[in-house]
Write an enzyme that holds these catalytic residues in place. Structure first.
Site, short mmCIF file in Angstrom:
data_model
loop_
_atom_site.label_atom_id
_atom_site.label_comp_id
_atom_site.label_asym_id
_atom_site.label_seq_id
_atom_site.Cartn_x
_atom_site.Cartn_y
_atom_site.Cartn_z
N HIS A 1 0.87 -1.21 0.00
CA HIS A 1 0.00 0.00 0.00
C HIS A 1 0.89 1.23 0.00
O HIS A 1 1.50 1.57 1.02
CB HIS A 1 -0.90 0.01 1.25
CG HIS A 1 -1.86 1.16 1.29
ND1 HIS A 1 -3.20 0.99 1.54
CD2 HIS A 1 -1.68 2.49 1.11
CE1 HIS A 1 -3.79 2.17 1.52
NE2 HIS A 1 -2.89 3.10 1.27
N HIS B 1 1.43 5.41 -1.79
CA HIS B 1 1.05 6.52 -2.67
C HIS B 1 2.32 7.08 -3.29
O HIS B 1 3.20 7.56 -2.56
CB HIS B 1 0.34 7.62 -1.87
CG HIS B 1 -0.90 7.14 -1.20
ND1 HIS B 1 -2.14 7.25 -1.77
CD2 HIS B 1 -1.09 6.50 -0.01
CE1 HIS B 1 -3.04 6.71 -0.97
NE2 HIS B 1 -2.43 6.24 0.11
N LEU B 2 2.41 6.99 -4.62
CA LEU B 2 3.62 7.50 -5.29
C LEU B 2 3.37 8.84 -5.97
O LEU B 2 4.30 9.45 -6.47
CB LEU B 2 4.13 6.48 -6.30
CG LEU B 2 4.61 5.14 -5.73
CD1 LEU B 2 5.09 4.22 -6.86
CD2 LEU B 2 5.74 5.33 -4.71
N ARG B 3 2.08 9.27 -6.02
CA ARG B 3 1.71 10.54 -6.67
C ARG B 3 2.09 10.53 -8.15
O ARG B 3 2.28 9.49 -8.74
CB ARG B 3 2.36 11.74 -5.95
CG ARG B 3 2.23 11.73 -4.44
CD ARG B 3 0.79 11.72 -3.95
NE ARG B 3 0.70 12.00 -2.53
CZ ARG B 3 -0.30 11.58 -1.77
NH1 ARG B 3 -1.28 10.83 -2.25
NH2 ARG B 3 -0.33 11.88 -0.49
N ASN C 1 -5.37 7.22 -6.07
CA ASN C 1 -6.05 8.49 -5.75
C ASN C 1 -5.29 9.70 -6.27
O ASN C 1 -4.92 10.61 -5.54
CB ASN C 1 -6.33 8.62 -4.24
CG ASN C 1 -5.09 8.62 -3.38
OD1 ASN C 1 -4.06 8.05 -3.75
ND2 ASN C 1 -5.15 9.27 -2.22
N LYS D 1 -9.65 -0.07 -5.40
CA LYS D 1 -9.58 0.58 -4.09
C LYS D 1 -10.92 1.24 -3.78
O LYS D 1 -11.41 2.05 -4.57
CB LYS D 1 -8.45 1.62 -4.09
CG LYS D 1 -8.33 2.45 -2.82
CD LYS D 1 -7.78 1.64 -1.65
CE LYS D 1 -7.86 2.41 -0.34
NZ LYS D 1 -6.66 3.13 -0.03
N HIS E 1 -10.44 1.38 2.17
CA HIS E 1 -10.23 2.42 3.18
C HIS E 1 -11.43 2.30 4.13
O HIS E 1 -12.53 2.72 3.79
CB HIS E 1 -10.16 3.82 2.56
CG HIS E 1 -9.85 4.87 3.59
ND1 HIS E 1 -8.65 5.53 3.65
CD2 HIS E 1 -10.58 5.33 4.63
CE1 HIS E 1 -8.66 6.36 4.69
NE2 HIS E 1 -9.83 6.26 5.30
N HIS F 1 -4.40 -0.26 6.14
CA HIS F 1 -3.95 0.53 7.30
C HIS F 1 -4.85 0.38 8.52
O HIS F 1 -5.49 1.32 8.95
CB HIS F 1 -3.77 2.01 6.93
CG HIS F 1 -4.81 2.60 6.00
ND1 HIS F 1 -6.15 2.54 6.25
CD2 HIS F 1 -4.69 3.24 4.82
CE1 HIS F 1 -6.81 3.12 5.28
NE2 HIS F 1 -5.94 3.55 4.39
N LEU G 1 -4.67 9.48 7.92
CA LEU G 1 -6.00 8.88 8.05
C LEU G 1 -5.94 7.41 7.66
O LEU G 1 -5.32 7.11 6.63
CB LEU G 1 -7.01 9.62 7.17
CG LEU G 1 -7.42 11.00 7.71
CD1 LEU G 1 -8.22 11.76 6.66
CD2 LEU G 1 -8.23 10.85 9.00
N ASP H 1 1.48 2.75 3.49
CA ASP H 1 0.64 3.94 3.29
C ASP H 1 1.49 5.20 3.23
O ASP H 1 1.03 6.29 3.58
CB ASP H 1 -0.44 4.07 4.37
CG ASP H 1 -1.56 5.01 3.94
OD1 ASP H 1 -1.68 5.29 2.74
OD2 ASP H 1 -2.31 5.47 4.82
N HIS I 1 3.23 14.60 1.13
CA HIS I 1 2.66 15.93 0.87
C HIS I 1 3.78 16.92 1.13
O HIS I 1 4.66 16.65 1.95
CB HIS I 1 1.51 16.23 1.84
CG HIS I 1 0.29 15.38 1.66
ND1 HIS I 1 -0.69 15.67 0.74
CD2 HIS I 1 -0.10 14.25 2.27
CE1 HIS I 1 -1.65 14.74 0.80
NE2 HIS I 1 -1.32 13.87 1.73
N ALA J 1 -3.71 15.04 5.27
CA ALA J 1 -3.44 13.78 5.97
C ALA J 1 -2.43 12.97 5.16
O ALA J 1 -2.56 12.85 3.94
CB ALA J 1 -4.73 12.99 6.11
#
Ligand code: DOR
Ligand code: ZN
Length: 350
Positions: free
Chosen positions: A12, A14-16, A40, A98, A135, A173, A218, A246, A250, A262
Site C-alpha cells: 500500500h 502513494h507515489l503521486r 487516488n 480501491k 479504506h 492501514h 488517516l 501507506d 505531501h 493527511a
C-alpha cells in the site's frame, strides 16, 4: 547483528505523479521488489488503460536496474462497470479496486457514497476473482473521528463479508483492535495491512508539546491499547497481516497549514522502521513473513527471489527531502522520524 530477508514488498503506497513521483518513487523501489500503488490521483486512475500509463510513468521515475515491479489498483466508483472489472481481472499488473468512501481522505471525492448499494459490483468482482482494497472508515460527520474504523466494520464490512464470503478484501492501514479482531475472525479471504506509524505511535504523538501535523494521517492514530493490538498482530506470524506503509507524501507547505493534509511519508526508510519496531519487542525473526511472504501469498503471486540484508546500525533520518528548488522549503517533504535515529539500516540488496 544482521538479518537477511527475502526482498520485501509494500502492499500500500502513494507515489503521486509528476515532480513528486520523480522525487519519491526511487525510495520505494530501492527497498521493495513490488509495491501496490494507490489510484487516488486527481483525476483518479479508473481504467486499466490509465493504470498502465501511470505504471509506465512510475517505471520512468526509477532506475531500471532496480527491476521494480509496480502493481496497480483502480479507483472504485459508482460507475465502475462489469467490463472494467473484467479488464482488471485480465491484467497481470492490476491487483484490485480501491474503495474510498466519498469524503474519507485525500482525493476521495470521486469515491463511493453508499457502499451498501455496491453489492452487485462486489459480486461481479468476486466472480472474476478481483480483490478490493478498503479504506475502512465511515464518513458520517456525526461519528467521532476516532470511531470511524470500528463503525465502518460494524455497519459495512461485516455485512459484505457475510453476504459474499468468497470476495477477497484487504482492510488497509488497520488502526484499531476492532480491525484486528475483524480480520482474525474472518476467513482467509480477508487480510489487513499495517503501517509503521500505527505500530510506532499512539494518538498522543499528534499533540506532543503542540500540534504535530507530520504525525497526522488517516485513519488517525489511536489509543495505546490499539497500538498494542496492532503490534501483537503484525509480529504474531498470522499470515492475514502484512506490510503496507501507506507512505503518502505531501509538501511541508500543505502539511503545515491551517487545514493540513493527511498523510505520513515513510518511504525514505520504510523497512528500517519496521525492523526497529519488530526488534524493539524482540520479534525481528517475524519480520520476513510480514514483510516478504504473507502479502505475496494473499495476492497469489510468487514470493520474491532477491534478498535484502539489514543491520542493527543507527542512521539519522533526513530532516526533509528537497524539492526541485533546494532553497524552497515549502516544497520539501518531511519524512517519518525526520532528524531522528533509526536503529536498523539496509546493508545490502541482492
Ligand atoms: O493519511 C492518508 N493519506 N490517508 C489516506 O487514506 C490517503 C493518504 C493520501 O493520499 O495522502
Ligand atoms: Zn493510503
Amino acid at each position: 547483528m544482521t538479518i537477511t530477508l527475502t526482498k520485501p514488498d509494500d502492499w500500500h503506497v502513494h507515489l503521486r505523479d509528476g515532480a513528486m513521483l520523480n522525487r519519491v518513487a526511487e525510495y520505494t523501489a530501492r527497498q521493495f521488489a513490488r509495491a501496490l500503488v494507490m489510484p487516488n490521483l486527481s483525476p483518479p486512475v479508473e481504467t486499466v488503460e490509465q493504470a498502465l500509463s501511470y505504471r509506465n510513468r512510475i517505471l520512468d521515475a526509477v532506475p531500471s536496474e532496480l527491476n521494480f515491479d509496480p502493481k496497480m489498483t483502480l479507483y472504485l466508483t459508482e460507475k465502475t462497470s462489469p467490463i472494467q472489472i473484467k479488464e482488471a481481472a485480465d491484467c497481470e499488473h492490476v491487483l484490485g479496486f480501491k474503495l474510498y468512501p466519498a469524503g474519507a481522505t485525500t482525493h476521495s471525492e470521486f469515491g463511493v457514497t453508499r457502499v451498501a448499494a455496491m453489492m452487485n459490483t462486489f459480486e461481479c468482482m468476486a466472480k472474476h476473482n478481483v480483490c478490493m482494497q478498503v479504506h475502512g472508515e465511515v464518513t458520517d460527520p456525526h461519528v467521532d473521528v476516532f470511531d470511524r474504523e470500528a463503525v465502518f466494520i460494524d455497519q459495512v464490512l461485516e455485512t459484505v463479508h457475510r453476504e459474499l464470503p468468497e470476495f477477497r478484501m484487504v482492510l488497509e492501514h488497520i488502526t484499531t483492535r476492532h480491525g484486528i479482531d475483524f480480520v482474525k475472525q474472518s476467513s482467509t479471504n480477508v487480510a489487513g495491512t499495517i503501517t509503521p506509524q500505527h505500530l510506532m505511535y499512539n494518538r498522543n504523538e499528534m499533540f506532543k508539546d503542540g500540534i504535530r501535523p507530520h504525525h497526522y494521517c488517516l485513519p488517525v492514530l489511536k489509543r495505546e491499547e490499539h497500538r498494542m493490538a496492532l503490534l501483537e498482530a503484525a509480529t504474531s506470524g498470522d499470515p492475514s497481516f502484512f506490510l503496507g506503509t501507506d507512505s503518502a507524501p505531501h509538501t511541508r507547505h500543505s502539511k503545515e497549514s491551517a487545514c493540513g493534509c493527511a498523510g505520513i511519508f515513510s518511504a525514505v526508510a520504510a523497512i528500517e522502521y519496521y525492523a526497529e519496531i519488530f526488534d524493539s519487542i524482540e520479534k525481528i525473526d517475524r519480520l520476513e513473513g510480514f514483510a516478504s511472504h504473507f502479502g505475496a501469498d494473499f495476492y497469489r503471486l510468487p514470493r520474491n527471489t532477491g534478498q535484502i540484508t539489514l543491520a542493527r546500525k543507527t542512521r539519522i533520518i533526513p530532516e526533509s527531502i528537497q524539492g526541485s528548488h533546494a532553497d524552497d522549503h515549502e516544497e520539501e517533504v518531511v519524512p517519518l522520524k525526520a532528524g531522528e535515529d533509526v536503529s536498523w539500516s539496509i546493508e545490502k540488496e541482492a
